[in-house]
Design an enzyme around this catalytic site. Structure first.
Site, PDB file in Angstrom:
ATOM      1  CD  GLU A  48      -1.994   1.636   5.075  1.00  0.00           C
ATOM      2  OE1 GLU A  48      -2.283   2.777   5.478  1.00  0.00           O
ATOM      3  OE2 GLU A  48      -2.605   0.608   5.438  1.00  0.00           O
ATOM      4  CB  CYS A 239      -5.706  -0.088   8.180  1.00  0.00           C
ATOM      5  SG  CYS A 239      -6.621   1.231   8.957  1.00  0.00           S
ATOM      6  CG  ASN A 370      -2.448   2.161  12.335  1.00  0.00           C
ATOM      7  OD1 ASN A 370      -1.832   3.224  12.352  1.00  0.00           O
ATOM      8  ND2 ASN A 370      -3.499   1.968  11.563  1.00  0.00           N
ATOM      9  CD  GLU A 371      -6.542   4.971  12.184  1.00  0.00           C
ATOM     10  OE1 GLU A 371      -7.464   4.234  11.765  1.00  0.00           O
ATOM     11  OE2 GLU A 371      -6.310   6.097  11.710  1.00  0.00           O
TER      12      GLU A 371
HETATM   13  O1  AHR Z   1      -3.980   6.494   5.525  1.00  0.00           O
HETATM   14  C1  AHR Z   1      -5.014   5.621   5.265  1.00  0.00           C
HETATM   15  C2  AHR Z   1      -5.551   4.953   6.520  1.00  0.00           C
HETATM   16  O2  AHR Z   1      -6.077   5.902   7.393  1.00  0.00           O
HETATM   17  C3  AHR Z   1      -4.538   4.244   7.368  1.00  0.00           C
HETATM   18  O3  AHR Z   1      -4.290   2.966   6.938  1.00  0.00           O
HETATM   19  C4  AHR Z   1      -5.172   4.215   8.701  1.00  0.00           C
HETATM   20  O4  AHR Z   1      -4.234   4.172   9.751  1.00  0.00           O
HETATM   21  C5  AHR Z   1      -6.059   5.424   8.716  1.00  0.00           C
HETATM   22  O5  AHR Z   1      -7.338   5.106   9.090  1.00  0.00           O
END
Ligand code: AHR
Length: 654
Positions: A48, A239, A370-371
C-alpha cells in the site's frame, strides 16, 4: 553418600536450567500422509502507498511535486536567487489531467533559480548516473537551463545544461554523474538568458533501477521483495482503495498510460493521523497498475488487485454509491480484467500492449472492497458478484470480513461469505504479540467446506519506542512466527497470508510496525521480514501432520511447530518456534518416509533480547543464520535456542 547425592542434584539442576527440557518432546511427523497441498500463493506481500512507500519510496523519482499539481503548487520547491531576476507564475492550462505548469520570465542578464528538496532530501550515490528530464516551451526570447545536484551544504555534486528550447512543448533529457554520496541532496535549476520559458514535469531518476528500467523502481527495495519469493502481491492496499471519500478512492484507470497524463491525487494518509501529518503526501501514480503487474511478474508473484466496491472508508466519510449507480465501479473491474488478460485487439488489452506488454499478465484473483462492513457491503457485493461471476467465471473474487478479527460484524460477514460462496475471505488482525500466541490454533477448527482464508493484513503490534523501526521487535516477529505455524498447519483452509504494511520510510511514516524500513539510500529487513522470508522461501508443496502426544504443537511448553514436504527437492521442512526464554529440544520422529542423506540444514533466527530490532544503516541484530547437522539415526534431535524460530530441511527418501 549425602555429598554424592547433593552434587548429583546440583548437576541435574544446573544442566537442566541450561538445556531446558533435555529430553524434549517427540514430534511425530507422518511424512507419507499428505493432508493438503500448500497453495503456491500461501505466503505473499501486501503493498500500500502508506509511509511514502510509492512516491518517496519504491518509485525511484527524486523530485517531489514534479508537475506542480500539489494543492500548494510550489510545495517542495524553493524560489531562490537575486531580487528582480524575473517572475514566476503558475498557469492553469485547463488540461484535465496535468493542468498546472510554471511560467518563468527571466530578466536580461539575470539568473533565476528553483530548487527541489526531494522526499525529505534526495538520496544520491557517488559514481551513479542520473537521468534528468523536463517538459519545456520557450514562448519568447532564449533561455539556458543549468541543472545542478547539490549536497547538503549547497555545493554542486553533479551538473548538466540544456538550451535551445523550442516554441512548442517538448521533452528535454540529459544525463549526468554524481560525485558524492548524499542522503539529503537537492536539485537546483538555474535559468539564464532572457525571455519567457514554461516548464512542467521536472524529473530526476537514478539510471540504475530495478532491472535497469528507465524511470523505474528502487533496486534495493524490489530486491528485498524478490528475495522473499512471494506467492502473490496484493495492491494497491488497504484503505487507499477506499479513499477518505469516494472522490479520493483509488481509480486504476487514472494510473495507466503515459506518465505525463496520470492525474495526481492526494494520498489518503496525507492528514489521516494528526500526530504524523504529511501534507506533502500525494500519489503521482508513476507507480500505477501497469507497473504493479510488471512487478508481480518480475518477482514471480500472482497479482491480487483490490478494487473499490462503491464504498469510501467507513472509518472516515463512509460515503456510499447508491445501489443503482454501481455500474461504473463494476465496469472498472471488468475493464481491469481486460487490461490484464485481454488480447491486444481489445480496448484495454491494447493499452497494455502499447505500454510494452502484449502478452497477458495472467490475472486470476480480484478483491472486491477492503475493510468494509455491514449490510451495506453485502448489498453491494451481491450486485458486483452477479455480473462479475457471469462474465468471468475463471476469476476468483475475494470478499472481506471487515477490519476486526472477531465480533458481531466479523461473524455476520463470514456467514454472508459462506452464503455467497465467496472462494476467499480476507481477514485482518493488528494485535498484541500475546494475541498472536493465543491464536496459533485459530484455524484448527475452521469450517473445511466453506470459503478459504486469506489472512490479508496482519502484524503483531509491540510497544512503541523512539526509533521508527523500534516497534518491529523480535518479540513481535516471534509471535507472528508462532501464529504462522498455525496458518501452515491449516493450509487446507488458509490459502494466502500477507504481513502489513510492507514499507516504512524512516523519515516520513504514518503507521508502524512495517515489514521493511528504508531511508533515501538504504533499507533494512525487520525481524518480521526475516520470519516472513524463512516461511516463504521454505514454503514446501504438501502439508503433513506434526503431532506431540497426538495433538498439534501450539503452545505446549512454549513450543509451536508445523511440517510440510517439498516434493520438488524431496525434503521434509519442519518449522519450530520456541518462545521460552530458555533453550528447548524437539525430537523429530518420522512415520513413513525416513531421513536420507548425511546432514540436514537448520535456518535459525534467535535472540535472547525480545526487544531487539533492526535499524537502517546498522548491522542487523536479528537475522537468520544457517547450521548443518549430521543425521545419525531415525530420531533427529533439534536443539532450539531460547526465543527462536528454527526451520529444518531434512532430505527424505523419494
Ligand atoms: O495496513 C494499514 C491499514 O490497515 C490498511 O490500509 C487498512 O486496510 C488497515 O486498516
Amino acid at each position: 553418600m549425602k555429598l554424592k547425592l547433593l552434587s548429583f542434584l546440583i548437576c541435574f539442576f544446573v544442566i537442566g536450567q541450561f538445556t531446558g527440557n533435555a529430553q524434549g518432546k517427540s514430534l511425530i511427523i507422518n511424512t507419507k500422509a499428505i493432508i493438503a497441498p500448500i497453495q503456491p500463493t500461501m505466503w505473499g506481500l501486501f503493498f500500500e502507498d502508506i509511509n511514502f512507500a510509492a512516491d518517496g519510496g519504491i518509485y525511484a523519482e527524486l523530485v517531489k511535486n514534479r508537475s506542480f499539481e500539489f494543492y500548494k503548487p510550489l510545495m517542495g520547491w524553493k524560489n531562490i536567487g537575486e531580487e528582480y531576476a524575473g517572475q514566476l507564475q503558475i498557469v492553469n492550462s485547463q488540461n484535465e489531467n496535468n493542468p498546472r505548469f510554471v511560467q518563468l520570465q527571466i530578466n536580461d542578464g539575470k539568473e533565476f533559480s528553483l530548487e527541489n528538496e526531494g522526499f525529505r532530501g534526495m538520496g544520491v550515490v557517488a559514481g551513479e548516473n542520473y537521468d534528468f528530464s523536463i517538459l519545456a516551451r520557450q514562448t519568447n526570447g532564449n533561455t539556458t537551463l543549468k541543472i545542478e545536484l547539490l549536497d547538503s551544504a549547497g555545493v554542486a555534486i553533479g551538473n548538466s545544461e540544456l538550451k535551445n528550447f523550442s516554441g512548442e512543448w517538448k521533452k528535454y533529457e540529459t544525463k549526468f554523474s554524481c560525485s558524492k554520496t548524499q542522503a539529503k541532496a537537492s536539485l537546483r535549476l538555474t535559468f539564464s538568458g532572457k525571455g519567457i520559458i514554461e516548464i512542467d514535469l521536472v524529473s530526476l531518476f537514478p539510471e540504475h533501477t530495478w532491472k535497469n528500467r528507465k524511470n523505474g523502481l528502487r533496486a534495493d527495495l524490489v530486491q528485498k521483495l524478490a528475495d522473499m519469493k512471494p506467492g502473490f502481491l496484493r495492491f494497491p492496499g488497504g484503505c487507499i482503495v477506499e479513499g477518505h471519500e469516494l472522490e479520493t478512492r483509488y481509480q486504476w484507470k487514472k494510473t495507466v498510460g503515459n506518465v505525463d497524463e496520470r492525474k495526481l491525487i492526494v494520498n489518503r494518509w496525507n492528514t489521516e493521523f494528526s500526530y504524523r501529518n504529511a501534507p506533502d503526501y500525494f500519489q503521482s501514480y508513476g507507480l500505477g497498475f501497469y507497473e504493479y503487474f510488471l512487478l508481480c511478474e518480475d518477482i514471480g508473484a500472482s497479482p491480487l488487485p483490490i478494487l473499490n466496491c462503491g464504498m469510501a472508508c467507513e472509518f472516515n466519510s463512509s460515503e456510499l454509491v447508491p445501489l443503482d449507480k454501481l455500474d461504473p465501479y463494476i465496469q472498472d473491474i471488468l475493464d481491469l480484467i481486460e487490461f490484464a488478460n485481454g488480447a491486444p485487439t481489445t480496448k484495454w488489452g491494447k493499452l497494455r500492449a502499447d505500454m510494452g506488454h502484449p502478452t497477458p499478465f495472467n490475472l486470476k484473483m480480484v478483491g472486491v472492497g477492503n475493510e468494509q462492513w455491514g449490510t451495506q457491503y453485502i448489498d453491494r457485493l451481491k450486485i458486483f458478484l452477479k455480473v462479475l461471476r457471469e462474465k468471468h467465471p475463471e476469476i476468483s473474487f475475494v470478499g472481506g470480513s471487515g477490519p476486526f478479527s472477531d465480533g458481531q460484524d466479523f461473524d455476520y460477514l463470514w456467514s454472508q461469505m459462506r452464503e455467497l460462496n465467496v472462494p476467499l475471505v480476507d481477514e485482518h488482525y493488528y494485535k498484541s504479540p500475546e494475541w498472536f500466541l493465543k491464536n496459533a490454533s485459530r484455524y484448527d477448527n475452521y469450517d473445511r467446506k466453506g470459503p478459504k482464508v486469506f489472512a490479508g493484513e496482519y502484524a503483531a503490534h509491540d510497544k512503541e519506542g523512539k526509533d521508527s523501526e523500534s516497534r518491529n521487535t523480535w518479540k513481535s516477529a516471534l509471535a507472528e512466527a508462532a501464529l504462522m505455524t498455525g496458518l501452515e498447519r491449516n493450509a487446507d483452509v488458509v490459502y494466502m497470508a500477507s504481513y502489513a504494511p510492507l514499507f516504512g520510510n524512516v523519515n516520513a511514516w504514518q503507521w508502524r510496525p512495517d515489514l521493511i524500513w528504508f531511508d533515501n539510500l538504504k533499507s533494512v529487513g525487520t525481524p518480521n521480514y526475516y520470519v516472513q522470508k524463512l516461511f516463504s522461501t521454505n514454503k514446501g508443496t504438501d502439508l503433513v501432520s506434526a503431532l506431540v502426544d497426538g495433538k498439534p504443537l501450539a503452545g505446549q511448553d512454549s513450543l509451536y511447530a508445523s511440517a510440510c514436504i517439498d516434493a520438488a527437492t524431496s525434503e521434509l521442512i519442519v518449522k519450530m518456534v520456541n518462545v521460552a526464554k530458555k533453550p528447548n529440544v524437539l525430537n523429530l520422529q518420522m512415520d513413513g518416509k525416513q531421513a536420507a542423506g548425511k546432514e540436514l540444514t537448520l535456518q535459525i533466527i534467535a535472540n535472547s533480547n525480545l526487544g531487539a530490532y533492526n535499524k537502517v544503516g546498522n548491522p542487523e541484530e536479528v537475522a537468520p543464520v544457517e547450521r548443518k547437522q549430521k543425521i545419525t539415526g531415525k530420531r533427529i534431535v533439534v536443539n532450539l535456542d531460547a526465543s527462536s524460530l528454527t526451520v529444518a530441511r531434512i532430505p527424505i527418501r523419494k
